[in-house]
Each structure stands twice: as C-alpha cells, then as structure tokens.
Enzyme design. Structure first.
Site, short mmCIF file in Angstrom:
data_model
loop_
_atom_site.label_atom_id
_atom_site.label_comp_id
_atom_site.label_asym_id
_atom_site.label_seq_id
_atom_site.Cartn_x
_atom_site.Cartn_y
_atom_site.Cartn_z
N HIS A 122 19.62 11.97 -4.57
CA HIS A 122 18.27 12.17 -5.16
C HIS A 122 17.85 13.50 -4.85
O HIS A 122 18.15 14.00 -3.80
CB HIS A 122 17.41 11.29 -4.49
CG HIS A 122 15.84 11.48 -5.47
ND1 HIS A 122 15.55 11.10 -6.41
CD2 HIS A 122 15.06 12.01 -4.86
CE1 HIS A 122 14.24 11.30 -6.92
NE2 HIS A 122 13.76 12.01 -5.81
N ASP A 158 13.34 4.91 -4.75
CA ASP A 158 13.94 5.79 -4.00
C ASP A 158 13.36 5.83 -2.57
O ASP A 158 12.74 6.80 -1.82
CB ASP A 158 13.52 7.27 -4.70
CG ASP A 158 14.05 7.49 -5.83
OD1 ASP A 158 15.05 7.05 -6.17
OD2 ASP A 158 13.33 8.27 -6.47
N CYS A 691 25.95 59.01 -41.93
CA CYS A 691 25.79 59.70 -40.75
C CYS A 691 27.03 60.47 -39.89
O CYS A 691 27.09 61.23 -39.35
CB CYS A 691 24.74 58.77 -39.63
SG CYS A 691 25.74 57.22 -39.24
#
Length: 886
Positions: A122, A158, A691
């Site tokens: 966890h 838990d 260019c």
C-alpha cells in the site's frame, strides 16, 4: 568445484515459497520477475481480464514463462465468493498470497487460505491514507514524508498488521508521478521481495496498526477528505478571470473559471480543482459550480427511452445485489467500485458505437436518472463545447472551394480586431484582392498574451503528460495532411508559390516538422551530474529541462506555413504556449492552421494568431513583459531592432534567422550536369524567395563559359506563369513592393558594370512576375556581389583555376553566414572547403537539402539560434539545476 556449486544451489533454494500473485500492472510484473529471480516459485498469477485485446503486463510476462495465469473478472457475486473461482485458486497450492497491486475485492477464504496468509503493498505510511488515492492524499495533506507499507491482509480496509514500512521526504515540487517513479515504485519492488524472504525465513514481524492518526480516502470517510488550505500547492501565480467563491479556511476567495476552481494557499499560490463532490456524493465540473442546477431536464424520445431501458439492464447486471434499478438508484451507494465503472462505460460504448463516454462521466452523474440525462445529452451532442464559429472568406479556385478564416485567433476563438480594422491581402498572380484580414492592435496582442499566459499557468497544457501533448501534435499533423491540398492552394494564391512546390515543401515539410517534434515531447530530459561531496554528507545534482512560458513567434512571407511549423512545433513540443504574428502580406495559411489546432484538440489559449503590421504587433510582442522568448525570421535590420527591444523590456530570450548572401563554389572537377541543375535550384527555388538561396556563385575559370552557356539554356526553358498551373516552373514574386525592389536591384547591377546575360525586368503581364535573371562578370566591390536580392537573380563570378584559398577568402568576405555550398568530385577538397566556409550550413554536391532532423541557422549577421532538429528544442527550454544533500 562440484561440491561448492552444490552448496550454493542448496543455499539458493532453501527457505523458498510457493507463491500466488494476485494483482496487475507493471509493478506486479516487476515483483513477479524479481521473486522468481530469488528462487521462489510462482504457482499461479491471478490478474484482470484482457482489455481491448491487450493483456495486463503481469499476465504477459507470466504467460511467457509458462506460469498458470487466471483472468477472473470478479471473485464475488452479491458479496459471496464464486465457488469455481475459489476452487481454481486453491488448486495451485500456494503457501503465500502476494498482492503487489490489486483492484479487485478478494474473498477472505482466499486471503486466509495459504499457510502464511496474504501480504499487500500500500503506497502510504499506514495508518495514514487508507483506501484509494493514497499518494494523492499524501500530497494534498501536505505530508512531509511519503512512503509505503507492506502489511498482512485482514478483513478491514488496509488495517492489517504491518510487516515492513519504508519512507522518504516529500520534495516541494513532488507530484504523484515523481514520488511513484522516484521511490514508491523501485523501492516498493525491493521491499516486496524482501518481505517474502522474511516470511520464508520465519522472521517476518506482525506489528498491529494503531487507529490513532488513521485517515481514509474521501469516499470512505468524508470527514477526512478536506484539503489543508494552509499548505501551499503551487500551480501558477497569475490571477485568472472568473467568479469569486468564498472558501472556508482559505486566505482569499477562490475563483470559478472556465477551466475549473482556483484555490489559494497561505502563500497566495494557486491550485486548480477540476471536479467537485458534494456531501451527498454528487460530483460536478468545478467550472459549472454556479450553473450546475440551471440545466432543464430533457424529455426522451421513444427511441431514447428504449436505449435507457437497455442501460437499465446494464446497471442491473453490474448491481446484481439491487432488487430493481430505480430512477434514484445511486451507482456507488449500491456497491459499485472502480472496475464496475470501467465495465459500465465499455458496455455502453459497445452498445452505442462512436459515443464519447469517459469513466469520469459516471462519477459526475451517479444516480440512474442523472446518468440517463447525461447520456442523452451526450448522444444528442448537446453537452459538447460550443462549436467554433468562423466567418470564412471563401474562394472557388484550383477545382475546390477554399474556406479561409480571416479574423484574429485569440483564446480559441476567431474574432475581429479590437478596433475593427482590416487590411486586404493580395493575390500576387493578378493583383486582385483575395479577402480582407483583421489588422490587430496593441490591445489584441495584450489579450492574446494574457490568454497564452493563462493557458500555460492554469490551463491543461501546462499539466499535460508530455506523451499526451505529443499525441495532440500528431493529430494536428494528421489534420494538416488531410487538408494539404487546401493549405497548398492558400499558400499558392497568398504567397505566389507554385502549387506543386507548395504541396511538397510549404505544406509537406510543415507536416513532417510537426510529426518530428511530436515524437520529441516525451524525450525531453535532464542529466545527473557528479559533484564534489561535502563530507560527511553526500550530494546529488541533477538538471531539469523546463518550458519557458509564453513565446512570441514572428515569421516572414516567403514560406508562410513552413516557417510557422519550424518554430511553433518545437515551441509547443517543449510545453510552451505562443502568440504568432504572420507576415502582413501572407496571413491566410496561419489562420487556416489555427482552425485545425481547434479540431486537433489543442486547448484554448495555447496558440494565438494576431495578423497585423510589424511596427505595431511585432513591436508590442518584442516589448511585452509577459513574453519570455521571441523567435524571428526576417531581415537583419529588423532582427537588430527586435533584439534591442527584447533586451530593454524584460531581457527575453531571442533566436534570430536573418539575411544571407550564401556563396556556392563550383570547381572544374564537378559533375557538370548536377552542378547546373543544383545551381539553378540554389537560385530559382521558390522564385528566389529563399533565405538560403545562393546569393553568389563562384565558378572556376576553365569551366565558367560552359557553365554559363548551359545555365542560360535552362533558364530559357523555364515557364513563368500561373502558380496553380501544374506545368509552371516560376510563379509571381510575393508582393509589388518586393517586385519593384528586384527591378531596381538589376538596374544597379547593370549600372555598376556587371553583364546582364538574361532577364532583369518585370514580365509584361498582370501580377508581380519577374524574369529569371542571370548576371556575369560580377566583381567583389559591386552592390549585387554584397547584398541579398531575395529573388530569381543568379549572380556569377569566376575564380582562377586551382585558387582554393583565394575563392574561400572571397566567399567568406561577407557579414552573412547562413548557408554555403561546394561542387567537386574530390572529397578531400570538399572537406577542406566545407571546414573553412563560415556558414551555419554547408551543402556538398547538393543544395537546399534541409531536413526536419537537421539543425538550421546561421552565423555572424545571419543571426543565432537554431530551427529544426534537437537543437531547436533548446531554444524553447530552460535548464534548472537541483542539488540535494542527503
């Protein structure tokens, strides 16, 4: 030796267990792999079913190893274990259940079945943050420490005894991802393996959890779901516009904006909240706080009622413990979990193909009646964002109807300039007006910058996962490809580009550029750097690459879309937002591009387009204090002015791609056919409005006359005319002022004594067409030898045979250094010359060969900074060094 090996093997295999892994994800995969490396035997893997035909990572690796894999969609029905599922589990004969990451509800007769029971990972320091979203709550509550627990499973949430815990400090800039990747993921894997070995060795502790200080995820225990507003949560420092909302415990009122609810911490820094949940469990979009109850309920048609009953059956199938699905039945209060949300969404999407439905929608409409209302509105398209309104200018041209936005594009909307002014944009092929275009004011620029700043600091762009940002850029490139004929037609009529060139280069390379930088989005990273340690402490130094913020981009008129792509793709890939000013004479493809960004899903405010004059719009962008970077392509004098303004305003970062007078050296040992062909291209490509065009050709004396003869033959074959005609070689110059300048340039060349071999005049037809022009006998002191024409004018000088260093000195005798080229069959000569040419790009036996992966930019007064390639990203990033003592 055999005895030693036997002892090692005996030691390796002693105290090893038969394991059942119950879980999923990459975390589960890594735990599985490391346990097997340690000699434990995994007798069964129990994971989630395949999704969209794709197996979970844990299942993939287990199946590859030949480990039995079980993919049960659920373990219980109506709260009771499914007998055949339990029996299949028991048959593997596990001594310990290892649950590294499990989203399913596992019955207690499975949890308690093995001799050693079950252990669970966890991601919090229990008893803190029990339940879901533990990492989020660690950050929301302002915990100084984060960590994880491995505990023995019991029948609580838990609450089982602790076997092992690890912790780390929470850094000020930590996120869920950074905590997980830095500590919880790698250390969690090691700890799971360590825990299994402790159990195998009979050394695993069982430390009862205390209830003191226990906290729960908000869904489980509402009283503990408050955010501590005294803890700073930084996302931005600007004040967004919106409606104020008094918040209990906050230092100042929150603000309900179009993006969500902005909350302020004690340090006045802000946190954006996207969704809100009320006491009764109902969730709404935070942006709709003041209007959530204003929507009238819709009456369902007969067909919609039939679909609603089908959805009722889907609800019934999921909520099998509920006797009947009433209008007021709440999905979650009836026992549904996160996996049930996925099932509901996927079953409905399977029933209604093409419907856009997300998991989040279920949380926003939890009762059956609210869900059906939401579903029907979604089905009808009523709850979609208001469709973008565009006042198109249309034109039937090139066998299609071209639809061209013409207004300013600010904060995701097309709107008139603040003062209502417009300017005409002209078709150079005939001098006719294509349409009117908004002429932005200083106020328009300020609104665009404010929108870009809010999008960066508060909007979703700044918080978006880089890979998701790349997905949007890929989608934008796909849309550009889908509209490539229309974009090429707009480029052709607005800039005079030959259609075939516009399709292949102007548009084609633009698409390639966005795809290239889309791929870079998730590959921008820093370094770790070894530094001297300050004993007895240790240090870690690392760097981060961060976006700059709001960037301004000012582009020229020769390649309107391609110049936009070269700069904005890198800018966006780096995570910035932008305000772009297209050239006043070629704004249309940029505004069409803006339309496609909305279709691609680019968030509002990320891209803003403000057409107008350089003196007003460009100057304000240079001066604006909220812009952190300005990228410019154009003339050297204007570049110098921009650089000065950027320095005096707020010292903003600048990159400049300016003028050029690129030399092309042709040696007598060249491939003559190729030198003629590529020499022509070096000058006349895009009618000279290029260019990197070869501004001056140096041809070795022994082949000079032959070279000129062959070039003249090719020039006479060129077809000058309508750029939309597929057989045209040479279209009109971009605008009248430029056409007049080219004629004057030729007149100066003749006056100074250069030989005008061909051309030099405007073509006698409507529009701004210039004859392809060839000058020879050009001496170093002449105006046309030193100054760029930016048109279809080939300027040729000869050099003595074998005088390599002499021609190099002449080629480098210029204040410009954008590009250069050399033609020779001698590779040693080619390398010698390329090393000594003072230019940002050197072409050898080719010319105009640019690629999205190769950096592009000049030296000296041709500017500094790079477009394209990885180098371009660094123009839009800053490097932050972080040193940690531990």
């Amino acid at each position: 030796m055999l005895f030693l090996l036997s002892c090692l093997l005996q030691n390796y295999y002693q105290n090893k267990l038969r394991l059942a892994l119950i879980g999923q994800s990459l975390f589960g995969q890594e735990v599985y792999t490391n346990l097997r490396k340690q000699g434990h035997r995994v007798v069964g893997v129990f994971t989630v079913p395949d999704r969209d035909g794709k197996a979970d990572p844990l299942a993939v690796v287990a199946e590859k190893d030949g480990t039995p894999v079980f993919k049960f969609p659920r373990w219980r029905v109506k709260g009771k274990p499914i007998p055949e599922v339990v029996e299949a589990y028991k048959a593997v004969g596990a001594e310990l259940n290892v649950m590294p990451f499990c989203s399913q509800f596992i019955p207690m007769n499975v949890i308690d079945h093995p001799a050693h029971g079950s252990i669970i990972y966890h991601p919090s320091i229990l008893p803190l943050h029990r339940g879901a979203s533990a990492i989020n709550w660690t950050l929301i509550q302002g915990d100084k420490k984060a960590g994880f627990s491995i505990f023995w499973a019991d029948d609580g949430l838990d609450t089982g005894p602790i076997l092992l815990q690890r912790e780390c400090h929470v850094e000020p800039n930590d996120t869920v991802d950074s905590l997980y990747n830095r500590f919880l993921f790698p250390e969690g894997i090691k700890a799971m393996v360590e825990s299994v070995q402790l159990i195998a060795d009979g050394k695993a502790p069982r430390v009862p959890q205390t209830e003191e200080g226990a906290s729960y995820e908000g869904i489980q225990k509402k009283s503990n779901s408050k955010v501590r507003l005294s803890h700073p949560e930084l996302i931005c420092q600007s004040t967004p516009s919106g409606q104020p909302l008094e918040i209990e415990g906050a230092s100042q009122p929150g603000v309900v904006t179009k993006n969500g609810l902005v909350l302020y911490g004690s340090d006045s820094k802000a946190l954006m909240v996207k969704n809100l949940q009320f006491e009764d469990g109902k969730m709404i979009s935070a942006a709709k706080y003041f209007s959530s109850g204003d929507t009238a309920r819709v009456e369902l048609t007969d067909d919609e009622k039939k679909i609603a009953e089908e959805i009722r059956d889907i609800w019934k199938g999921i909520l099998s413990n509920v006797a009947a699905i009433e209008e007021t039945t709440d999905f979650f209060k009836s026992g549904a979990a996160s996996m049930d949300v996925v099932r509901l969404v996927e079953e409905i999407k399977q029933r209604c193909v093409g419907l856009q439905l997300q998991n989040e929608d279920v949380y926003m409409a939890t009762t059956f009646q609210d869900f059906i209302q939401m579903f029907v509105r979604r089905l009808r398209g009523e709850d979609q964002e208001e469709e973008m309104v565009i006042d198109y200018a249309t034109k039937d041209v090139n066998n299609m109807t071209v639809k061209m936005p013409w207004q300013c594009f600010i904060n995701g909307k097309f709107e008139d300039a603040e003062n209502g002014k417009t300017a005409n944009t002209i078709n150079p092929a005939d001098g006719s007006v294509i349409c009117k275009v908004a002429y932005a004011s200083v106020g328009d620029v300020d609104r665009a910058v404010a929108a870009a700043k809010e999008a960066f600091e508060v909007g979703p762009w700044g918080r978006m996962n880089p890979r998701d940002r790349g997905t949007l850029l890929y989608k934008l490139a796909d849309l550009m490809e889908e509209h490539q004929e229309e974009l090429a037609t707009i480029e052709s009529i607005d800039s005079g580009a030959v259609y075939t060139l516009a399709l292949k280069t102007h548009v084609g390379m633009s698409i390639q550029t966005f795809r290239y930088f889309a791929g870079w989005c998730d590959k921008i990273q820093g370094k770790t750097i070894p530094i001297n340690q300050a004993r007895p402490n240790r240090n870690l130094t690392f760097t981060k690459k961060e976006p700059l913020g709001v960037c301004a981009i000012v582009i020229p008129w020769n390649y309107p879309l391609m110049m936009l792509a070269w700069k904005s793709a890198a800018c966006l890939a780096a995570g910035n937002t932008l305000v772009l000013k297209p050239a006043q004479v070629t704004p249309l493809s940029a505004l069409k591009f803006a339309e496609l960004t909305v279709k691609a899903g680019i968030p509002k405010g990320v891209i803003n387009i403000v057409p107008g004059s350089g003196g007003m719009v460009g100057q304000r962008l240079s001066d604006h204090p909220d812009i952190r970077k300005l990228g410019f392509t154009g003339s050297t004098p204007i570049g110098k002015q921009i650089m000065k303004s950027c320095a005096l305003s707020n010292l903003k970062k600048v990159s400049l791609e300016l003028g050029g007078k690129s030399p092309l050296i042709i040696f007598s040992d060249c491939d003559m056919d190729k030198a003629v062909r590529m020499g022509m291209s070096s000058v006349f490509f895009n009618k000279g409005e290029n260019c990197i065009a070869a501004g001056r050709l140096f041809v070795e004396e022994s082949i000079h006359d032959e070279y000129i003869r062959r070039v003249l033959e090719e020039i006479k074959k060129m077809k000058v005319g309508d750029p939309l005609d597929r057989s045209t070689d040479h279209g009109p110059q971009n605008h009248k002022a430029h056409m007049d300048k080219l004629v004057e340039y030729c007149e100066v060349g003749v006056k100074e004594g250069a030989t005008l071999v061909y051309g030099g005049k405007q073509v006698d037809r409507p529009g701004f067409f210039m004859e392809p022009t060839l000058f020879t006998d050009v001496e170093d002191h002449m105006f046309i030898a030193k100054e760029e024409s930016f048109g279809p004018i080939m300027v040729v000088s000869k050099f003595k045979d074998g005088d390599i260093d002499g021609v190099l000195n002449r080629a480098n005798d210029t204040e410009f250094g954008l590009a250069s080229g050399v033609f020779t069959r001698d590779i040693n000569k080619a390398m010698y010359v390329s090393e000594r040419l003072d230019a940002g790009t050197v072409f050898v036996n080719t010319y105009n060969k640019t690629d999205v992966a190769s950096p592009f930019g000049g030296f000296k007064q041709s500017g500094f900074g790079k477009d394209l390639g990885e180098d371009a990203l660094n123009e839009y990033l800053r490097t932050k060094a972080v040193t940690v003592e531990y």
